[in-house]
Structure formats: structure tokens, C-alpha cells
Enzyme design. Structure first.
Site, mmCIF file in Angstrom:
data_model
loop_
_atom_site.group_PDB
_atom_site.id
_atom_site.type_symbol
_atom_site.label_atom_id
_atom_site.label_comp_id
_atom_site.label_asym_id
_atom_site.label_seq_id
_atom_site.Cartn_x
_atom_site.Cartn_y
_atom_site.Cartn_z
ATOM 1 N N ILE A 8 0.863 -1.186 0.000
ATOM 2 C CA ILE A 8 0.000 0.000 0.000
ATOM 3 C C ILE A 8 0.900 1.237 0.000
ATOM 4 O O ILE A 8 1.633 1.487 0.953
ATOM 5 C CB ILE A 8 -0.948 -0.020 1.214
ATOM 6 C CG1 ILE A 8 -1.869 -1.242 1.127
ATOM 7 C CG2 ILE A 8 -1.765 1.271 1.279
ATOM 8 C CD1 ILE A 8 -2.725 -1.347 -0.118
ATOM 9 N N ASN A 27 0.135 4.561 -0.349
ATOM 10 C CA ASN A 27 -0.309 5.721 0.422
ATOM 11 C C ASN A 27 -1.582 5.312 1.159
ATOM 12 O O ASN A 27 -2.645 5.194 0.559
ATOM 13 C CB ASN A 27 -0.583 6.907 -0.517
ATOM 14 C CG ASN A 27 -1.048 8.149 0.245
ATOM 15 O OD1 ASN A 27 -1.725 8.051 1.269
ATOM 16 N ND2 ASN A 27 -0.696 9.320 -0.271
ATOM 17 N N GLU A 86 -10.694 -0.801 -7.974
ATOM 18 C CA GLU A 86 -11.899 -1.557 -8.279
ATOM 19 C C GLU A 86 -12.232 -2.686 -7.320
ATOM 20 O O GLU A 86 -13.379 -3.112 -7.235
ATOM 21 C CB GLU A 86 -11.795 -2.091 -9.721
ATOM 22 C CG GLU A 86 -11.984 -0.966 -10.723
ATOM 23 C CD GLU A 86 -11.482 -1.263 -12.129
ATOM 24 O OE1 GLU A 86 -10.259 -1.456 -12.283
ATOM 25 O OE2 GLU A 86 -12.294 -1.291 -13.059
#
Lengths: 690, 329
Positions: A577, A579, A653
Site C-alpha cells: 500500500i 499511500n 476496483e
């Protein structure tokens, strides 16, 4: 591939670098660029679903009208690959709401009034607009979006189903869904002479738009400049040139003035794409211990007469669960309806509704906890391709998500928990989305003051991409983020792939990482241009997916049948990840859209007119603030160095994939009512409440 | 949008005279519905007479205890008014159930009553609609009518009135004060709107040029125990799929007074007189509430997709009355 050494910027919750510009109004969206002497355009859309446009008459006394363009007088266009861009060229009407004329006037009000006043001479023809599982014109397309085989089969699913100890055979339907970004599709077209065109256009990739518009207009693509510096959402509907870009260009050509065209909200329901309705039959066969022996997933969807867009609804089933005997297939029918296109997680989002609700139904039939059922069918490799997963961690998402959500001790029986007027239940569903990457090129230039400018024609459609790209560049350069400026959203910048398929950061970040590392290696002088094409091609695509698990708590009102979702939690394994702030925002944004898909959203078709009758945001419901309660996302630390230099997977998504199913499964757990036709609204629930 | 002239009304008489004289003129106050309809080409006035600044923006108490609400009092102000909250909670709740905070800050009392139906065919000039263009037909009967009328509709029209506030006013026995070219008169709130019959284009009994100047809320003991409940497809910012405004007063164990009106079921706020009659003088039990609702709903004629409203209204009526009387017998 060598993973990036953890830097100082990546992994930190940097706020959007363009945030102050956006909240102060300094950021310009497509229709807001100050161009001198601009004229305004308004679309005239077909009032019939099929027919021939004979004539367009305009009241000659109307003030301020500069041009009324239609196929009788519009400039001739070359046929682009997408027939929706071949605007105002033919008398044939392919769907209700198709653009059939364009009014250009001195003011927006004059253009709109004239467009409402034109008299259309149309020869109407009978239309066929209703998707049915038994439609006589159903066919199997050669491939489904973006290039998957329409069918897949392994073993003998029919025999395995016939022999299975327990089976589930269910049909789920999802309605037409409409992307509806906050910023509508809009373009300002400005010509410089006959050969140079500038488009300020709201899109998900300037380099996707320029060649298609150039082709239609017979221009050298290099002389079409497309600017999309700030974009107010897209959800897939802005993934390629849309009719507004070509319409604005020809209107500007004809009038000799810059032309502004912002589509009205109503036009977004027909002219720019939508998610096809689906009819999906899923059959599962299992042994009593929960081992799946057979899975079939057959999806029916629609396209327009203009264009074959075949959504990959059942493809997701090829990646999820082990079972020796399996089949997936897609059937399509071409109707007198608008052309469906991409909408956030096309295929996966509706496909996982059917698969994950069917899994819940199977769990109940077997008397096995729905998480346990999924765990028991965890495959060692991709079930159909046999390719190994670069990383999966689906079971961890289920287990750790369950822990955080508080799943333990759940009474599996439906309609047992009541809090005053409210039936209360919980549900779970899995999530997956491919971890894709596309070739892109970035440039990095050392500036005299020690700062670095990075350039790439990416777009930030609201995701925080610009911010994350700044972090990627800073770490690759070994500089603080404040010393890096990332310029995006312009075809004058190096070519970047589309902001779609959750692939933007992986694709653009790869090119930026390469350019910035090389600049650093050469001592931070001059300029480096880095093209990731060969590296991306060498990577391949099999076995690369993000995964997740969604958990929902649902309350259903016994008096009204109203559904509320007090808690929604997503646990993801989505690579590194980059940010946590923008990532969380992406995850919960997708989950919120999934909430809308489960409970609110539906393009309501009137078969007589061939129109979606609820074509504005007062009538096409998306969740309001009051619908979105305690919603949160978390993720496991996942290191996957086979993806890209950052080790990241897309996150735009996966939040919408599976979250509707978790909510529907919770509705069943709360009430005992299985909603198999979305959305789960009171009119469908109330008559069946206990 | 058609070009229009704009006048700011100086006084009530002048506003009424202008509208009576000019058949293309219309009043505008908050504009939260009219401007949308103008953009869509549904409303095409040639002149707007702005009444928002007329001195009709006060809530005053009359000597007999009637609360007079000026026609341009904003929905948000009225909902928050201490006397409304104390004496007519059903009205405050109905107002707060409507629209969004932004819209309530603009919408006025008079305009709220005169908003047009949200039937999707009415709002689309590309489709037939007897209400918008008399004689063109009603595609809603065969088409989309999930949120349309089950009571009092006609072959010509199945539209519903969208207001939440008007449902509470109907239950409260409010009176609408109107100034027309012939002077001032009062119309009971539950007689302001009409059923469609074969003239669905006429929403109300108002005549050309009539201006609503105030709504009078008479003193009503039962109203202190009153409530509004609204069901909708999302948690806020949605029109009702069904709503119930109720006020009830008990004496010992029997119903001394009851007022009941339903929203989103008819062309007008539906005052449930039959149900009220069935309840008066009887016991305040769930069985009685359900039987009363059934008595009123016996006349329902649902279409293909809106029969759920019968169950919805029945359930809600019993729930609202039950909540109002719980622990008070």
C-alpha cells in the site's frame, strides 16, 4: 525484478498534493478553461429507440444560434474504431438518447433552448430493448472484454453436478448501472488553423482520446493536443474518447470559434456507456464436507446495434475456487439500446454478485460456515490456467477480516436476531481483481535548483494518483516529496496508459520509477526518458490478482422493508500500500459504490420507449451520506516482488467487487429473504418478510 | 430554457394582479422545483413574479391560538420553530424528512405545497404525459409506476404529490390562506390538492392568479402527540415511497381524537377519514390500528409494481399509532 528499497515517502499518508487547488477552485476541469470568444453547444438526442432521421427544423427567429448540425450538414468524418464517435453521419437511429443533432449558440441558455425547440422529422421503427435469457438472437461472442475467451470448460460439469451430494442452481440478475461521475463528460475544442486542434477534455487518458479523435477528423494524431489536468471522476466511462470530444471539435470547426460542450446529466445515461444488465445462472456441486466438485457460471448480457461490447461477467469465476469440473460462458444480444462500456470493475462486480451469493446459498445448504466453505475450496494455483499466484492471501483476508469484524460465534440461522423493529444479520463475500500493468513512458528532468520535474500523460480522476506518483518519484530519486513536481494530464507529456483497470499507479509508477532511478544514477543532471514497454511485456499477466473479503452488517426494517448497513468492512491483500490515506479512500469508495449496487442503483427501463426513465441523480439513487455509516478498510502487509518495482496492486476496483454480495448475504441472514434481483429494495423485501 | 422576464413583486395585490393579467406569468419563491422544471422545458413561463421578498416570512400566533405561517417561511425555519416543534411535532418531522438541508433552506411553505409531481414521465418532455400535456396519454400505467398512486388515481393519471409537509398539514386540519383577484379566502389543507380525474393537469383548486399567503395551524390538542414517518429508497434525500402523518389523543383507553394522513399514495396528501372514523371512540390497540388502515386501504387499486405500498402503509400506520400510544393507556 528488484523491489524498491522502502523509501521515505511511500507508505506515508501524504495528503493530495493538488488538494488546496481543488478546494479553492483553482484547479480547472475540462469546461472551465478560459478560452476567448467561446460558443456553447447542446446535444439533441433521439426521442425514439430505432428509426430514421429525415429532417431537423429550427425556428429561424431564435436568437443567438450559430449552427445546428446533423447528418444533413455536419462535416464528414472518417469511421473510427468506435462507431459511437462517428457522430451526425447517418440517418440511422440506434438507440433512444443517441445524439442526432448539435446546437451551437452564443450562450449556454440559447443553445439549450434551441435544442429543446428543434422539430425532428423521424420515421420510427419497432424496437427491441429488453434483455431476456431466452432471447432468440442470443449468441456467443468470440471474446469478452478485454480479450478473454467467451467460454471455458474443464472436466464434465454436467456429470459432476448430477453426481454431487449437494447442489445449488440459482439465477441472479443485475440491472443496468450508470457511471455518473460528478464532473460530466465535457470538452472545449479550440482550433489553430485547419490542422491543429486542442481539446480540454474530461477523460481517463489523454493519449487514448487523441488518436481516435484525430482519425475521425482526418488529422495527424500528433497535432491533436488533449488536456485533462483535473478530472472529476470517470468510473470507466471516460476511458476512451466519447462523442462529446468529436462533437465539440466539429462544432468549433464549423463555427470558427472555440466551443464548450458539457453533457447534461441526462445524456450521461445514454451517450457515454453504462454497465450492461446481466442475467447469471450459477450452479455449484459439492460434497457434504463442502468440497466443490463442479462450478458453472453462465452470463447473459446486452450490447447495442452499433458496437459489440461483451462484458466478462463470468471470467471472475475462473480465478476464485478450486473444483475439478467447471464451465463458464457468455451470451450476448444486440438490442436497440445504448452501447454498454466499462464501469468500475466491469465483469468482476456483477459476476461476483452471482458467484459469492451462490456460495452463501451453498454454505447454508451444507450447514457450513460461509467463511469455512470458502477456505475449504482454496486453490493451489489459478483453477483454470494452472498458473501459480504471485501472491493471494485470500484465506488470510477471510480469517483476519473475520477476526476484526467479529464473526466468531455467529448463529448461521436466518431471521433469528431482532432489535426492536429491525432484523439484524451479517454477511461475507470474497473479492478479487486482476493486478494489471500497461506500458507507459515518463520523463524526469533535474532542475537547476535541485528540484526534479517528472512528466507523464497520466490522469488523476480523483484517486490521488498524482500524489502517489510524487511519492514514487521522490523515493526513486532519494528526495523529499516537496522537491518533486509531477506534471500529468496532457498529450504533450510522455505517453501513459489509461486510468482504468486499477492499473494506473502500477503502470505509470513503473515508468516514473525507472526514469527517476536513472536520473539519480547519472548524478541528477539532465533528463531521462524511460519507457516501460519491454519490462511490462516480459512480466505477463497470469496469476496476478488482488484479493479481499467483505463483511457487512445489515438491518432490515420489519415495518417498511427498508435496508440499512450500519457496518461495512473490507480486508484486502492488494500488494504494497503506497499511500494509506488515498488507498483507504479508494477502498471505501469502491465499497460505497458496492453498497449502491446492492441497495439503490438501477437504470429503470421503460420497454415502450426504450428509455431509462430515471435519468438524473434525483431518481437514479446512489448512496447518500446517511446511507454510509461505519465503513472501513484494512489490509494485510503483502510483499509481492513479481508485480512492478513498487510491489503494488491496483485498488480502484476491488472495493466494489464482492461488497454487494456481502450485503445481500447479510440481508438474507437478517430476514431469510434471498434477493436475487438487484437492487434489494423494500418493494422486493417487504412482501417476503417473516 | 425559454427566455422570461423577471419582476420582483412589491406587494401581494400587485403580484396577484400581474398573474391574473398575464397568462404566461408564474410566481417564483424558493425556485427549488420551478427552476428545475424550466431547465427541463416542462415549465415554460414567459414571466416570473418573485414573491420571496413579500412580507410573508413570519410565524405569528393569533389570539385564538392559531399559528399563522407566512407563505415564504423557509422549510428549515419552520421545522426549527419552537412552537411548531412543541405543538405540532408531526409538521417539524415531516419538513425535516424532506429533501436536503440545502433545499430546505431555500424552499418555502407556499412553494412546497405547489411543487409538481416527480412522476418520471411528467418530468421528461420527450414522453407522453396527461398532466404535462393533456390528451397525450399516461405511459406510467404500463411503464414505470413503482412509486406512483394506489389510491384515487384515474385512467388519465397515476401521479403522486411529492410533498412531505403537505401530508402533515392535511392531518393537522391546517387552512391555506389565499389571495386572488376577488380577495382573500381560506381552503382546508386537505382540500387544496385535487384527485386527477380527467383533469390531471390541475394539481389544486387554486384559480389563475391565486397567491398562497399563509398556512394557519389551528390549535389541536391531539397534535402534541403526533409523528411523521417516511419510508424511502435510501436513508435521506429521497421522495417517500409511503409516509404517515398521525396525531392521536386518548381518554382512558379509548381514542378521543385521531388525525391520519398518508403521503406518496395519491395525487394529493391522502387524509384517511375512514380510518379515523373507525378508530374514534374505540380502543388504541394494534388490531384496531390495522383494521382502520385496512378500512381505508380497501379502496386501493394498485398497478403491476406498486402493490407493496398497501402493506407498507398498513404496517407504518400501525407502527406510528402504536409508538404514539405506547405506555400511555
Amino acid at each position: 525484478m528488484t523491489a524498491t528499497v522502502p523509501g521515505r515517502a511511500l507508505g506515508t499518508p501524504l495528503a493530495r498534493v493538488e488538494g488546496p487547488d481543488k478546494v479553492t477552485g483553482a484547479a480547472r476541469y475540462a469546461a472551465e478553461y478560459p478560452v476567448g470568444n467561446a460558443a456553447h453547444a447542446w446535444v439533441v438526442r433521439s426521442p425514439v429507440a430505432r428509426g430514421r432521421l429525415r429532417d431537423v427544423e429550427v425556428d429561424p427567429t431564435l436568437d443567438g444560434v450559430l449552427a445546428v448540425l446533423w447528418h444533413g450538414n455536419a462535416p464528414e468524418l472518417a469511421k473510427p474504431a468506435d462507431p459511437e464517435l462517428w457522430v451526425l453521419q447517418t440517418d440511422a437511429i440506434s438507440y433512444r438518447g443517441q445524439v442526432i443533432a448539435l446546437v451551437v449558440a452564443e450562450t449556454l441558455e440559447a443553445a439549450r433552448h434551441a435544442a429543446q425547440s428543434v422539430v425532428l422529422d423521424i420515421e420510427e421503427e419497432p424496437h427491441d430493448v429488453v434483455l431476456r435469457a431466452d432471447h432468440p438472437e442470443l449468441y456467443t461472442p468470440d471474446k469478452v472484454n478485454p480479450g478473454f475467451p467467451a467460454e471455458s470448460a474443464q472436466g464434465d460439469a454436467e456429470a459432476a453436478l448430477a453426481a454431487a451430494e449437494v447442489t445449488v442452481d440459482v439465477t441472479y440478475t443485475t440491472p443496468a448501472l450508470h457511471n455518473n461521475p460528478m464532473e460530466p463528460h465535457a470538452t472545449i475544442a479550440v482550433w489553430d488553423g485547419d490542422d491543429d486542434l486542442t481539446l480540454y477534455d474530461s477523460n481517463q487518458g489523454p493519449h487514448m482520446v487523441a488518436p481516435d479523435v484525430a482519425k475521425a477528423l482526418g488529422l495527424d494524431p500528433a497535432r491533436v493536443r488533449v488536456v485533462a489536468e483535473h478530472v472529476g471522476g470517470g468510473f470507466g466511462s471516460k476511458g476512451s474518447a466519447r462523442p462529446n470530444a468529436v462533437l465539440a471539435a466539429i462544432a468549433a470547426k464549423v463555427t470558427g470559434r472555440p466551443v464548450k460542450l458539457a453533457l447534461p446529466r441526462q445524456a450521461l445515461f445514454t451517450m457515454v456507456g453504462y454497465r450492461t444488465p446481466t442475467i447469471q445462472r450459477v450452479r455449484l456441486g459439492a460434497a457434504k464436507d463442502g468440497t466443490l466438485t463442479a462450478i458453472t457460471h453462465d452470463a447473459v448480457s446486452q450490447s447495442s446495434r452499433l458496437f459489440e461490447f461483451a462484458e466478462q461477467t463470468a471470467v471472475v469465476t475462473r480465478h476464485m475456487y478450486a473444483a475439478a469440473h467447471r464451465r463458464t460462458g457468455h451470451r450476448l444480444v444486440r438490442l436497440d439500446m445504448p452501447t454498454p462500456r466499462w464501469m468500475r470493475a466491469p465483469g468482476e462486480a456483477p459476476g461476483m454478485v452471482a458467484l459469492e451469493c451462490a456460495m452463501d446459498e451453498l454454505a447454508h445448504a451444507l450447514g457450513i460456515d460461509p467463511i469455512e466453505l470458502r477456505v475449504r475450496n482454496e486453490p493451489d494455483a489459478e483453477p483454470e490456467s494452472g498458473e501459480p499466484f504471485t501472491s493471494r492471501h485470500y484465506v488470510r483476508c477471510l480469517r483476519e477480516g473475520a477476526e476484526r469484524f467479529g464473526w466468531a460465534g455467529r448463529d448461521p440461522r436466518p431471521a433469528r436476531r431482532r432489535d426492536g423493529e429491525w432484523w439484524v444479520g451479517t454477511g461475507v463475500a470474497g473479492a478479487t481483481y486482476p493486478a494489471m500493468a500497461q506500458p507507459s513512458t515518463a520523463a524526469a528532468t533535474a532542475l537547476p535548483d535541485g528540484r526534479v520535474e517528472v512528466r507523464i500523460a497520466a490522469t488523476d480522476i480523483g484517486t490521488g494518483a498524482r500524489t502517489v506518483l510524487t511519492q514514487i518519484a521522490a523515493d526513486a530519486l532519494g528526495l523529499p516529496v516537496t522537491d518533486v513536481t509531477v506534471r500529468i494530464g496532457d498529450t504533450r507529456l510522455p505517453r501513459a496508459s489509461v486510468a482504468g483497470g486499477s492499473s494506473g499507479t502500477a503502470s505509470w509508477g513503473w515508468a516514473i520509477d525507472g526514469a527517476c532511478r536513472q536520473l539519480r544514477e547519472r548524478g541528477m543532471t539532465g533528463e531521462v526518458v524511460f519507457d516501460s514497454t519491454e519490462l511490462v511485456k516480459a512480466r505477463g499477466n497470469d496469476g496476478r490478482h488482488a484479493f479481499g473479503a467483505h463483511f457487512a452488517e445489515v438491518r432490515v426494517n420489519a415495518v417498511t422493508g427498508e435496508v440499512r448497513v450500519p457496518r461495512l468492512f473490507g480486508m484486502y491483500a492488494a500488494g504494497r500500500i503506497l499511500n494509506p490515506r488515498t488507498a483507504r479512500s479508494q477502498f471505501i469508495g469502491g465499497m460505497t459504490m458496492g453498497l449502491g449496487m446492492a441497495l439503490h442503483e438501477e437504470g429503470v427501463l421503460d420497454p415502450h420507449t426504450g428509455d431509462w426513465v430515471n435519468h438524473d441523480l434525483a431518481d437514479y439513487h446512489i448512496p447518500a451520506h446517511a446511507d454510509v455509516r461505519d465503513i472501513d478498510a484494512a489490509w494485510i502487509d503483502e510483499q509481492d516482488d513479481q508485480l512492478n518495482p513498487m510491489g503494488s496492486k491496483g485498488i480502484g476496483e476491488i472495493g466494489i467487487v464482492g461488497s454487494p454480495a456481502a450485503i445481500l448475504n447479510a440481508v438474507w441472514h437478517a430476514t431469510g429473504v434471498r434477493i436475487r434481483d438487484l437492487p434489494a429494495r423494500m418493494d422486493r423485501i417487504l412482501p417476503h418478510l417473516p | 430554457m425559454r427566455e422570461f422576464t423577471y419582476h420582483e413583486a412589491a406587494d401581494v395585490a400587485g403580484a396577484v394582479a400581474t398573474l391574473t393579467r398575464d397568462p404566461e406569468a408564474t410566481f417564483i419563491a424558493g425556485g427549488t422545483n420551478l427552476v428545475d422544471l424550466m431547465k427541463l422545458g416542462v415549465a415554460t413561463p414567459g414571466a416570473l413574479v418573485d414573491v420571496a421578498r413579500l412580507p410573508l416570512h413570519d410565524v405569528t400566533e393569533l389570539p385564538d391560538g392559531t399559528l399563522r405561517v407566512g407563505a415564504t417561511v423557509r422549510n428549515s425555519e419552520l421545522a426549527a420553530h419552537p412552537e411548531v416543534r412543541r405543538r405540532y411535532p408531526v409538521l417539524s418531522q415531516a419538513l425535516l424528512a424532506g429533501a436536503s438541508g440545502q433545499l430546505r433552506n431555500m424552499a418555502t411553505t407556499g412553494g412546497n405545497l405547489l411543487q409538481r409531481t416527480r412522476c418520471r414521465y411528467f418530468q421528461d418532455t420527450g414522453k407522453a404525459c396527461n398532466k404535462r400535456e393533456p390528451g397525450t396519454g399516461c405511459p406510467a400505467r404500463e411503464g414505470d409506476h413503482r412509486n406512483l398512486a394506489i389510491l384515487g388515481a384515474s385512467e388519465a393519471c397515476v401521479a403522486t404529490h411529492p410533498s412531505d409537509m403537505a401530508v402533515a398539514l392535511a392531518a393537522l386540519g391546517a387552512r391555506v390562506r389565499v389571495v386572488g383577484i376577488d380577495g382573500e379566502r381560506e381552503i382546508p389543507a386537505d382540500e387544496l390538492h385535487r384527485l386527477p380525474g380527467d383533469r390531471p393537469e390541475q394539481d389544486t383548486v387554486l384559480r389563475r392568479g391565486d397567491l398562497i399567503t399563509a398556512v394557519d395551524l389551528p390549535p389541536l390538542d391531539a397534535a402534541r402527540r403526533s409523528a411523521y414517518r417516511k419510508a424511502r429508497d435510501r436513508a435521506s434525500y429521497a421522495f417517500a415511497t409511503g409516509s404517515v402523518a398521525a396525531a392521536i389523543q386518548l381518554e382512558d383507553d379509548t381514542v378521543a381524537d385521531v388525525r391520519l394522513a398518508w403521503g406518496a399514495v395519491a395525487h394529493r396528501p391522502w387524509r384517511a377519514h375512514l380510518a379515523e372514523e373507525a378508530l374514534r371512540g374505540g380502543p388504541a390497540t394494534r388490531e384496531a390500528f390495522l383494521a382502520a388502515a385496512d378500512a381505508e386501504l380497501a379502496a386501493a387499486e394498485p398497478l403491476r409494481d406498486n402493490a407493496y405500498k398497501i402493506q407498507l402503509i398498513r404496517n407504518m400506520t400501525a407502527a406510528v399509532l402504536g409508538a404514539l400510544t405506547e405506555g400511555r393507556r
